[in-house]
Design a protein around this motif. Structure first.
Motif, mmCIF file in Angstrom:
data_model
loop_
_atom_site.group_PDB
_atom_site.id
_atom_site.type_symbol
_atom_site.label_atom_id
_atom_site.label_comp_id
_atom_site.label_asym_id
_atom_site.label_seq_id
_atom_site.Cartn_x
_atom_site.Cartn_y
_atom_site.Cartn_z
ATOM 1 N N UNK A 170 0.841 -1.194 0.000
ATOM 2 C CA UNK A 170 0.000 0.000 0.000
ATOM 3 C C UNK A 170 0.876 1.245 0.000
ATOM 4 N N UNK A 171 0.342 2.320 -0.536
ATOM 5 C CA UNK A 171 1.086 3.577 -0.494
ATOM 6 C C UNK A 171 0.111 4.743 -0.414
ATOM 7 N N UNK A 172 0.641 5.907 -0.133
ATOM 8 C CA UNK A 172 -0.141 7.135 0.037
ATOM 9 C C UNK A 172 -0.672 7.587 -1.310
ATOM 10 N N UNK A 173 -1.964 7.327 -1.551
ATOM 11 C CA UNK A 173 -2.452 7.648 -2.893
ATOM 12 C C UNK A 173 -2.752 9.134 -3.073
ATOM 13 N N UNK A 174 -2.909 9.852 -1.982
ATOM 14 C CA UNK A 174 -3.113 11.301 -2.112
ATOM 15 C C UNK A 174 -1.856 11.944 -2.692
ATOM 16 N N UNK A 223 4.556 24.702 -10.309
ATOM 17 C CA UNK A 223 5.526 23.973 -9.498
ATOM 18 C C UNK A 223 5.712 24.643 -8.144
ATOM 19 N N UNK A 224 5.854 25.976 -8.185
ATOM 20 C CA UNK A 224 6.037 26.721 -6.943
ATOM 21 C C UNK A 224 4.840 26.571 -6.017
ATOM 22 N N UNK A 225 3.637 26.721 -6.557
ATOM 23 C CA UNK A 225 2.442 26.590 -5.725
ATOM 24 C C UNK A 225 2.303 25.156 -5.209
ATOM 25 N N UNK A 226 2.698 24.196 -6.047
ATOM 26 C CA UNK A 226 2.647 22.797 -5.624
ATOM 27 C C UNK A 226 3.580 22.536 -4.451
ATOM 28 N N UNK A 227 4.785 23.144 -4.494
ATOM 29 C CA UNK A 227 5.708 23.003 -3.365
ATOM 30 C C UNK A 227 5.117 23.637 -2.110
ATOM 31 N N UNK A 228 4.541 24.824 -2.281
ATOM 32 C CA UNK A 228 3.907 25.512 -1.155
ATOM 33 C C UNK A 228 2.820 24.635 -0.544
ATOM 34 N N UNK A 229 2.070 23.972 -1.399
ATOM 35 C CA UNK A 229 0.981 23.105 -0.944
ATOM 36 C C UNK A 229 1.513 21.885 -0.203
ATOM 37 N N UNK A 230 2.517 21.220 -0.809
ATOM 38 C CA UNK A 230 2.955 19.936 -0.253
ATOM 39 C C UNK A 230 3.937 20.110 0.904
ATOM 40 N N UNK A 231 4.671 21.228 0.932
ATOM 41 C CA UNK A 231 5.645 21.417 2.005
ATOM 42 C C UNK A 231 5.097 22.294 3.121
ATOM 43 N N UNK A 232 4.026 23.028 2.825
ATOM 44 C CA UNK A 232 3.577 23.993 3.820
ATOM 45 C C UNK A 232 2.113 23.808 4.229
ATOM 46 N N UNK A 233 1.176 24.215 3.358
ATOM 47 C CA UNK A 233 -0.212 24.268 3.845
ATOM 48 C C UNK A 233 -0.824 22.894 4.091
ATOM 49 N N UNK A 234 -0.472 21.895 3.282
ATOM 50 C CA UNK A 234 -1.114 20.587 3.424
ATOM 51 C C UNK A 234 -0.087 19.470 3.570
ATOM 52 N N UNK A 236 0.590 17.558 5.876
ATOM 53 C CA UNK A 236 0.162 16.347 6.599
ATOM 54 C C UNK A 236 -0.396 15.302 5.619
ATOM 55 N N UNK A 237 -0.839 15.739 4.432
ATOM 56 C CA UNK A 237 -1.348 14.775 3.455
ATOM 57 C C UNK A 237 -0.229 13.929 2.860
ATOM 58 N N UNK A 238 1.007 14.406 2.996
ATOM 59 C CA UNK A 238 2.119 13.746 2.321
ATOM 60 C C UNK A 238 2.953 12.910 3.291
ATOM 61 N N UNK A 239 2.358 12.555 4.426
ATOM 62 C CA UNK A 239 3.059 11.741 5.418
ATOM 63 C C UNK A 239 3.535 10.446 4.776
ATOM 64 N N UNK A 240 4.738 10.031 5.162
ATOM 65 C CA UNK A 240 5.243 8.750 4.663
ATOM 66 C C UNK A 240 6.046 8.887 3.393
ATOM 67 N N UNK A 241 6.085 10.085 2.794
ATOM 68 C CA UNK A 241 6.815 10.226 1.538
ATOM 69 C C UNK A 241 8.181 10.869 1.749
#
Lengths: 405, 405, 405
Positions: A170-174, A223-234, A236-241
């Motif tokens: 299994x893996x983090x599908x989000x 890309x920049x907004x995606x980094x902001x999303x995955x490293x900052x605002x959200x 917690x959705x990327x736990x385990x990665x």
């Protein structure tokens, strides 16, 4: 006279495994000699430790050989090609380790940003060498090939290797969906110019160039907004990665390695780019095939080693994140940066128009990656599917090379 | 002499907020004068109330200005264009409110049908005006643009606006999947003629027209059965997607507004259509760009206001339903109706063949909408992704306008 | 003199409904006469039982009629066409039943393999007849048509028929995703040659043929590994997709029927293939339309009967497995086998290059099948959607036949 003797009892209390980042740059009242020796000694020991652990790094011996061979014999293109490939592989591993170490030491957000920016430094440096040489077909092929290789071969082989050991993983599908979404956006950006301009592809050179620059900015924004999303605002959705940094280097060593190895990659890349065209012809391969398959596999060797190792440790979250994250980074960061750089260093501006086959392959690689990650579960056959799609592309490119690209 | 004085104490016991629909059409033994006054007075008060509440409606002042300007000065095309856009915006809002009010008063199934049929009346009326003027490029561009604008920009901005206020939002993904499925069917119908007839696109005019008519009937059939499914047999799956009719108008006012405003939209649309071509040229825009982006944004302004407001109230079910439902309605109802109408009112039959770029954009808008709604969860970056795809399309259309369409 | 009288009291203790497979081939000390009679008698009784149960089998009477008609009158092509279609239908049903019986008797894994290999024997035999006659357009159209018909019409009609009886049905979405994944892989293999070779489609005949052979081997490899995955290593994921073999025939009867019916299908297919071209012309249909729609529907009649019956018994797992499994089998087994066979028995090698419209239809059929099965739930409208996509394809093919294919 040994260095140890020269600056006595300098590093006796020095634990190499758990160096505090401040230690090496810390201006404590030890003599400069001692600190420098400490640095060199510690760094050397760490580097040697790394080299002993990772047999790939033994290939570092080919770096001086490749550079020397190019000076000595200007005509042995196939030899240059083979030597430069063998030399780039260990350099890419070192570069990758150094980048991660810097990232690990600079805190989560900045570290994530650095990793995301420099994670494909090898690909970027090779592509810049090709850009300067005006080999735009090679540049585009290596960009397209890196996207396809990472999202199909690296992902598929991770699934397969993990699946051979574990029944279902299994893996983090989000996180997978996020990376696939970024890739899909980039695919649309690469695809839409040719779809829209189907009929005026001949005359509208100026508009195409303007469009490529505009799309490059949109991709960098995404890309920049995606980094902001995955490293900052959200985040917690990327736990385990997140990667574990088991043996992160001290910051000084990491920065020095980063700088030195980048220079060596640049030097070897010039040998590589200079020999690719001749070698391809000699082996009956098109430059597109070499860029798409060979350069992409060489450039991604370091990430592949990490992704495969994680898959076999049942950490598929990390494998998927490395594979798709790397593909997204090439598409949304490396590609637009190359377009913009081409205005500064290239003999002529480069556009984002890929040949139709490359666009189709990127599109279907993205769709395949999206399909195989949508459930968040994997078994060995999922990996086989992705690898077979990759083999279909490789076979088609080998047998039917694109013309006039 | 005031109306109130003319028909004394007529509306003292009249609650405007909770009018029973029968009241206004009820043949009670009050004098005609009184009832008419009551109707006018109540209607006027409700309309004024609406106008006070919704600043967009202040733009209604541009309706007479736009109509007058066109009579007075035939050559000021850019002025006509701007005035007609400003006039259409509030009319679209009124039309939307009137349609919803009629729908709210006529019960769930019939109401849903009415909403589904008249929900894009503005787009339909503008397109009919363009059809009568023989501007088929504008018609097709506005249809394609409405699909893309609704499924990317309206959906994306809803996700973004909702996501800026709420960390993660959830919505009914069954409903989203249903609308995306309808959109996908329509996309195939628009795409397959050009895919099948690639080689005989020049000579087979007759067959293409016949095919367009046949496909139009299939799309209308799909739309009808889809309504039957969502409003009747499986309506429980669509819970949460119904709009609240907080301040539904009485049926008389709603019907009168519907009729009157439709006439005004038709009149203003003629000014709009007559000025678009000149304005586009004057501003260096192609008719395709104007139809695709400007007309689509103007025509969907009312739905956008509703979708955005719902998103900020954390009612994302409703936002997704409005955005994708509207896109599906354009594709499966408005487009085929226009094809069939072209045989009655157009200078020549219109087919369903869109230019390749438009087909590609509709396809990728549908795929994007499908991908971003598949999980039933959203955060701000999902909206950014959809909006960026829209910006890629807009940029490409602006810089590389299609030729010969 | 009846057979019963000839070999007396031979089968009195013989239960035809529950024959032990060994019984018929068991060398017990009964006289050969008795055993043969027992075999023939039992087989005949079972066959007649089957024929009585399944009205489709009454059409078997057209087998001799079709074969005779072709001998007697060489010019009545339309008659031959109709008779051969009527004759193939019941033969396909018998072939399907015989294959399943053999599969049921040979254990799970081997049985699954047999079912997977011979499940589309009818399509394969018809295609081989067309291959030998050099009718490559018909071969390719029937292959493409079988994929599209199975994944859209058979799947859609199963959903619709099941949905008319049950409000919402569920099915094993892991199995559906697996089959859709195989289909997607095959689609890429069919699509990539034309995408890659867009510009040199004229001259590169040799490379295209080599590529087709290479891709055929990759597809067969994927199919083989897929069988290994679904029948062996991960069979537990495919629970609920196995067919019940209520009235499996004894192995002797099954093998004999398999052999005899295959011969008859081959003979009738020759009549069919010989008459198709003329009939198509006479009815204003293109060979592509006939192959795509008529041959596909005729060849899949037996599977359709099974899939529809399962859907109406709320065993949608089985319906989806038959429909998508059959489509995947055509794409990954029948198509590559035909390419490889063309080197042995065809007048010239056949490639995997389908005309663009066919590739587009296969692609969108696969995407549609993937979308409608992704949730693992179904209602009647899902079936309508898939059927309407099929109707769009059929209409387009009928009105705009491909040229020069």
């Amino acid at each position: 006279m040994s260095g140890q003797a020269f600056c006595q009892n300098a590093s006796s209390d020095f634990s190499f495994n758990r160096i505090h980042p401040g230690t090496l740059l810390d201006l404590s009242p030890i003599s400069d000699c001692k600190r420098l020796w400490k640095l060199n000694h510690g760094a050397m020991k760490l580097l040697l430790q790394e080299i002993r652990r990772n047999p790939l790094l033994w290939l570092l011996v080919f770096v001086p050989i490749a550079l020397a061979a190019e000076k000595l014999n200007h005509e042995a293109h196939t030899l240059h090609f083979v030597l430069s490939v063998l030399a780039i592989l260990p350099l890419a591993v070192l570069l990758s380790h150094a980048t991660e170490s810097v990232a690990a030491k600079t805190g989560d957000s900045l570290g994530g940003l650095l990793n995301a920016t420099l994670g494909n430094l090898t690909e970027l440096v090779i592509a810049i060498a090709a850009l300067q040489a005006g080999q735009y077909t090679l540049v585009k092929a290596s960009v397209a090939g890196a996207i396809v290789t990472n999202s199909l071969f690296m992902l598929g082989a991770s699934f397969l290797l993990g699946g051979l050991r574990y029944h279902v993983q299994e893996f983090n599908r989000v996180a997978a969906r996020f990376q696939a979404g970024l890739l899909f956006l980039a695919t649309i950006a690469l695809l839409i110019p040719s779809a829209v301009s189907a009929r005026d592809s001949l005359g509208a050179g100026g508009s195409t160039k303007t469009l490529s620059v505009a799309l490059s900015f949109l991709l960098l924004l995404a890309y920049g907004l995606g980094l902001w999303f995955s490293l900052n605002t959200h985040r917690e959705l990327f736990a385990g990665t997140a990667e574990e940094h088991e043996a992160a280097w001290p910051i000084g060593l990491a920065l020095a390695t980063l700088a030195a190895v980048t220079v060596f990659v640049a030097l070897v890349s010039e040998v590589f780019v200079g020999s690719v065209q001749y070698t391809a012809t000699a082996f009956g391969m098109s430059p597109a095939f070499v860029g798409f398959i060979v350069v992409a596999l060489v450039g991604a060797a370091a990430e592949m080693a990490a992704a495969f190792s994680a898959a076999r440790k049942n950490r598929l979250d990390l494998s998927v994140s490395i594979a798709l994250g790397s593909a997204a980074q090439i598409a949304l960061f490396v590609a637009p940066v190359l377009v913009l750089l081409s205005y500064l260093i290239g003999p002529a501006p480069m556009d984002l128009n890929f040949w139709p086959g490359a666009v189709a392959m990127i599109l279907f690689a993205t769709l395949t990656a999206s399909l195989v990650t949508t459930s968040g579960r994997s078994a060995w056959f999922v990996g086989v599917l992705a690898i077979l799609v990759y083999l279909i592309f490789a076979t088609a490119l080998y047998l039917l090379p694109p013309q006039n690209t």
